[in-house]
Design a protein around this motif. Structure first.
Motif, PDB file in Angstrom:
ATOM      1  N   PHE A 245       0.852  -1.187   0.000  1.00  0.00           N
ATOM      2  CA  PHE A 245       0.000   0.000   0.000  1.00  0.00           C
ATOM      3  C   PHE A 245       0.892   1.242   0.000  1.00  0.00           C
ATOM      4  O   PHE A 245       2.011   1.207   0.529  1.00  0.00           O
ATOM      5  CB  PHE A 245      -0.898   0.041   1.248  1.00  0.00           C
ATOM      6  N   TRP A 246       0.392   2.320  -0.586  1.00  0.00           N
ATOM      7  CA  TRP A 246       1.167   3.567  -0.567  1.00  0.00           C
ATOM      8  C   TRP A 246       1.492   3.957   0.867  1.00  0.00           C
ATOM      9  O   TRP A 246       0.593   4.041   1.730  1.00  0.00           O
ATOM     10  CB  TRP A 246       0.382   4.675  -1.261  1.00  0.00           C
ATOM     11  N   MET A 247       2.745   4.238   1.113  1.00  0.00           N
ATOM     12  CA  MET A 247       3.215   4.515   2.464  1.00  0.00           C
ATOM     13  C   MET A 247       2.487   5.701   3.090  1.00  0.00           C
ATOM     14  O   MET A 247       2.123   5.685   4.268  1.00  0.00           O
ATOM     15  CB  MET A 247       4.731   4.761   2.451  1.00  0.00           C
ATOM     16  N   GLY A 248       2.254   6.725   2.290  1.00  0.00           N
ATOM     17  CA  GLY A 248       1.625   7.935   2.813  1.00  0.00           C
ATOM     18  C   GLY A 248       0.117   7.940   2.730  1.00  0.00           C
ATOM     19  O   GLY A 248      -0.514   8.960   3.058  1.00  0.00           O
ATOM     20  N   GLY A 249      -0.476   6.835   2.304  1.00  0.00           N
ATOM     21  CA  GLY A 249      -1.935   6.731   2.279  1.00  0.00           C
ATOM     22  C   GLY A 249      -2.609   7.854   1.523  1.00  0.00           C
ATOM     23  O   GLY A 249      -2.252   8.183   0.383  1.00  0.00           O
ATOM     24  N   LEU A 250      -3.577   8.491   2.168  1.00  0.00           N
ATOM     25  CA  LEU A 250      -4.352   9.552   1.524  1.00  0.00           C
ATOM     26  C   LEU A 250      -3.490  10.742   1.136  1.00  0.00           C
ATOM     27  O   LEU A 250      -3.731  11.380   0.110  1.00  0.00           O
ATOM     28  CB  LEU A 250      -5.481  10.028   2.453  1.00  0.00           C
ATOM     29  N   ASP A 251      -2.495  11.065   1.957  1.00  0.00           N
ATOM     30  CA  ASP A 251      -1.627  12.209   1.637  1.00  0.00           C
ATOM     31  C   ASP A 251      -0.888  11.961   0.325  1.00  0.00           C
ATOM     32  O   ASP A 251      -0.810  12.852  -0.538  1.00  0.00           O
ATOM     33  CB  ASP A 251      -0.622  12.445   2.766  1.00  0.00           C
ATOM     34  N   ASP A 252      -0.340  10.758   0.163  1.00  0.00           N
ATOM     35  CA  ASP A 252       0.320  10.417  -1.094  1.00  0.00           C
ATOM     36  C   ASP A 252      -0.669  10.476  -2.256  1.00  0.00           C
ATOM     37  O   ASP A 252      -0.361  11.015  -3.331  1.00  0.00           O
ATOM     38  CB  ASP A 252       0.912   9.010  -1.032  1.00  0.00           C
ATOM     39  N   ALA A 253      -1.854   9.909  -2.048  1.00  0.00           N
ATOM     40  CA  ALA A 253      -2.850   9.844  -3.117  1.00  0.00           C
ATOM     41  C   ALA A 253      -3.220  11.236  -3.617  1.00  0.00           C
ATOM     42  O   ALA A 253      -3.314  11.463  -4.831  1.00  0.00           O
ATOM     43  CB  ALA A 253      -4.098   9.111  -2.623  1.00  0.00           C
ATOM     44  N   ARG A 254      -3.434  12.142  -2.718  1.00  0.00           N
ATOM     45  CA  ARG A 254      -3.820  13.511  -3.119  1.00  0.00           C
ATOM     46  C   ARG A 254      -2.729  14.154  -3.971  1.00  0.00           C
ATOM     47  O   ARG A 254      -3.013  14.796  -4.986  1.00  0.00           O
ATOM     48  CB  ARG A 254      -4.103  14.353  -1.879  1.00  0.00           C
ATOM     49  N   VAL A 255      -1.475  13.963  -3.561  1.00  0.00           N
ATOM     50  CA  VAL A 255      -0.359  14.546  -4.317  1.00  0.00           C
ATOM     51  C   VAL A 255      -0.254  13.892  -5.694  1.00  0.00           C
ATOM     52  O   VAL A 255      -0.129  14.574  -6.721  1.00  0.00           O
ATOM     53  CB  VAL A 255       0.966  14.378  -3.544  1.00  0.00           C
ATOM     54  N   ILE A 256      -0.319  12.572  -5.731  1.00  0.00           N
ATOM     55  CA  ILE A 256      -0.146  11.831  -6.982  1.00  0.00           C
ATOM     56  C   ILE A 256      -1.258  12.169  -7.969  1.00  0.00           C
ATOM     57  O   ILE A 256      -0.997  12.485  -9.143  1.00  0.00           O
ATOM     58  CB  ILE A 256      -0.104  10.318  -6.709  1.00  0.00           C
ATOM     59  N   PHE A 257      -2.503  12.106  -7.531  1.00  0.00           N
ATOM     60  CA  PHE A 257      -3.626  12.376  -8.423  1.00  0.00           C
ATOM     61  C   PHE A 257      -3.572  13.811  -8.944  1.00  0.00           C
ATOM     62  O   PHE A 257      -3.777  14.061 -10.141  1.00  0.00           O
ATOM     63  CB  PHE A 257      -4.957  12.137  -7.706  1.00  0.00           C
ATOM     64  N   SER A 258      -3.301  14.757  -8.064  1.00  0.00           N
ATOM     65  CA  SER A 258      -3.236  16.162  -8.486  1.00  0.00           C
ATOM     66  C   SER A 258      -2.103  16.385  -9.477  1.00  0.00           C
ATOM     67  O   SER A 258      -2.258  17.108 -10.470  1.00  0.00           O
ATOM     68  CB  SER A 258      -3.045  17.068  -7.267  1.00  0.00           C
ATOM     69  N   ALA A 259      -0.975  15.750  -9.235  1.00  0.00           N
ATOM     70  CA  ALA A 259       0.200  15.960 -10.085  1.00  0.00           C
ATOM     71  C   ALA A 259      -0.032  15.446 -11.497  1.00  0.00           C
ATOM     72  O   ALA A 259       0.287  16.135 -12.478  1.00  0.00           O
ATOM     73  CB  ALA A 259       1.420  15.283  -9.463  1.00  0.00           C
ATOM     74  N   VAL A 260      -0.583  14.233 -11.632  1.00  0.00           N
ATOM     75  CA  VAL A 260      -0.775  13.701 -12.988  1.00  0.00           C
ATOM     76  C   VAL A 260      -1.855  14.487 -13.728  1.00  0.00           C
ATOM     77  O   VAL A 260      -1.777  14.662 -14.962  1.00  0.00           O
ATOM     78  CB  VAL A 260      -1.104  12.188 -12.974  1.00  0.00           C
ATOM     79  N   ALA A 261      -2.842  14.977 -13.001  1.00  0.00           N
ATOM     80  CA  ALA A 261      -3.878  15.804 -13.644  1.00  0.00           C
ATOM     81  C   ALA A 261      -3.279  17.115 -14.143  1.00  0.00           C
ATOM     82  O   ALA A 261      -3.552  17.544 -15.271  1.00  0.00           O
ATOM     83  CB  ALA A 261      -5.022  16.058 -12.672  1.00  0.00           C
ATOM     84  N   GLU A 262      -2.468  17.748 -13.314  1.00  0.00           N
ATOM     85  CA  GLU A 262      -1.842  19.014 -13.703  1.00  0.00           C
ATOM     86  C   GLU A 262      -0.894  18.818 -14.876  1.00  0.00           C
ATOM     87  O   GLU A 262      -0.706  19.724 -15.697  1.00  0.00           O
ATOM     88  CB  GLU A 262      -1.104  19.617 -12.510  1.00  0.00           C
ATOM     89  N   ALA A 263      -0.298  17.640 -14.993  1.00  0.00           N
ATOM     90  CA  ALA A 263       0.610  17.342 -16.104  1.00  0.00           C
ATOM     91  C   ALA A 263      -0.139  17.169 -17.418  1.00  0.00           C
ATOM     92  O   ALA A 263       0.471  17.233 -18.486  1.00  0.00           O
ATOM     93  CB  ALA A 263       1.416  16.089 -15.797  1.00  0.00           C
ATOM     94  N   GLY A 264      -1.466  16.943 -17.332  1.00  0.00           N
ATOM     95  CA  GLY A 264      -2.259  16.821 -18.550  1.00  0.00           C
ATOM     96  C   GLY A 264      -2.842  15.456 -18.817  1.00  0.00           C
ATOM     97  O   GLY A 264      -3.288  15.187 -19.941  1.00  0.00           O
TER      98      GLY A 264
END
Length: 373
Positions: A245-264
């Protein structure tokens, strides 16, 4: 009202970016190791993919193709997309699928440290992957090797490989590509702190660890036409670590999802195939990540993990946890799964006997011929 097959929400039309899809059923990418030795897709592969299109899948995600000839290939007879011959082979696959009325995108994947064919696997850091190499894949078996560490020049080259492969996919007629950052392969190795001991710009914080994936997405969007779909596949579990599981849980998920969306990114495909949808599309605390991805990004989300189940898939779509359903193993035994659902026909149970003669498409066809004899 009782849900009946011909009113299943997965039969509704949908769209990803400007790509109009006949329904919400997606063929999940499945590695079949059926290309020629030099990675050229075959006429048999074109027929194989065409039958899923004929069977009603609105979107097909073709198996992961390696984007360069240096360190990216994962296993023997894997298709690539870095030569003219490979591009022409894929063109035949695309034309066969389009002729049946479906859309198709190509997954682009770099093996990194889990390559079973390159002489010296390379990864973000010299950390040996856990577990053993996959049986029936590649020329090597046994424990994974310790990879060499990618230098800055290597990273620039592999990034260019992804971008050039995406451009080749566009030329071959694909409707888009899916950038693979999942299941313990290279981009996921960068995302995972246990296999990425680098410093900035590609190591350290989760923002740094997802950066390479985002740079690839952004550069693909910049070089390809505006309506060329560029999605991303993410997962928590890895091929040899099914309980990760992602080590940072929800915190990691929020960063990852936002980052790929911002990348396009055009869509997020969240893979949960190893232990099922509920197990790995959630945090350890049970927060549903597919729904979170939709809420944070507004992007279409493709769910995965046992979604041939009629009631479960209807629930996921009706409750807004995802927009599309990726079907893998069950599709092997039911290439006409969407048509079966629409016609209220029972599905065939998946069986590993499909691989009685190996993982190649030719082996499955031989097994199927025996069953119908």
């Amino acid at each position: 009202m009782t849900q009946t097959a011909n009113t299943h929400p997965a039969l509704n039309t949908g769209s990803i970016q400007n790509l109009e899809l006949a329904n919400r059923y997606v063929l999940a990418p499945m590695s079949r190791a059926s290309a020629t030795e030099d990675g050229v897709p075959t006429a048999e592969m074109a027929e194989y993919y065409a039958r899923f299109a004929k069977g009603g899948f609105g979107l097909l995600i073709a198996e992961g193709a390696y984007p360069d000839t240096t360190f990216s290939q994962a296993y023997s007879n894997q298709p690539g997309l870095c030569t003219d011959a490979q591009q022409e082979g894929w063109r035949q696959v695309v034309e066969a699928v389009h002729a049946q009325g479906s859309k198709i995108v190509l997954q682009l994947i770099h093996a990194g440290a889990v390559s079973q064919v390159v002489d010296v696997p390379h990864g973000p850091s010299p950390i040996r992957p856990e577990g053993h190499m996959l049986q029936m894949y590649g020329t090597k078996q046994g424990p994974y090797e310790e990879p060499a560490e990618l230098c800055e020049k290597d990273i620039a080259a592999l990034k260019a490989g992804f971008v050039q492969a995406a451009k080749r996919a566009e030329k071959a007629g694909f409707d888009g590509v899916e950038i693979h950052c999942a299941n313990g392969y290279l981009l996921d190795q960068f995302l995972t702190p246990e296999t990425n001991l680098r410093n900035a710009p590609y190591g350290g914080s989760v923002e740094n660890r997802i950066r390479l994936t985002c740079e690839i997405i952004a550069e693909v969007r910049a070089i390809c036409r505006q309506d060329f779909v560029t999605g991303v596949r993410l997962s928590q579990a890895k091929a040899t670590q099914p309980d990760y599981f992602w080590m940072g849980g929800l915190d990691d998920a929020r960063v990852i999802f936002s980052a790929v969306a911002e990348a396009g990114a055009s869509f997020i495909h969240f893979a949960s195939e190893r232990n099922g949808y509920f197990y790995h599309s959630s945090t350890k605390d049970g927060v549903r990540l597919t729904k979170l991805a939709r809420e944070i990004t507004g992007l279409p989300v493709i769910a995965n993990g046992g979604l041939e189940d009629f009631s479960l898939s209807a629930q996921i779509l009706s409750e807004g946890e995802a927009d599309f359903l990726a079907i893998g193993k069950s599709a092997m035994c039911n290439p006409d799964l969407p048509n079966r659902i629409a016609n209220q026909q029972l599905l065939k149970d998946f069986t590993f006997e499909v691989f009685s003669y190996g993982i190649q498409v030719s082996g499955q066809l031989k097994w199927e011929a025996e069953q119908s004899a």
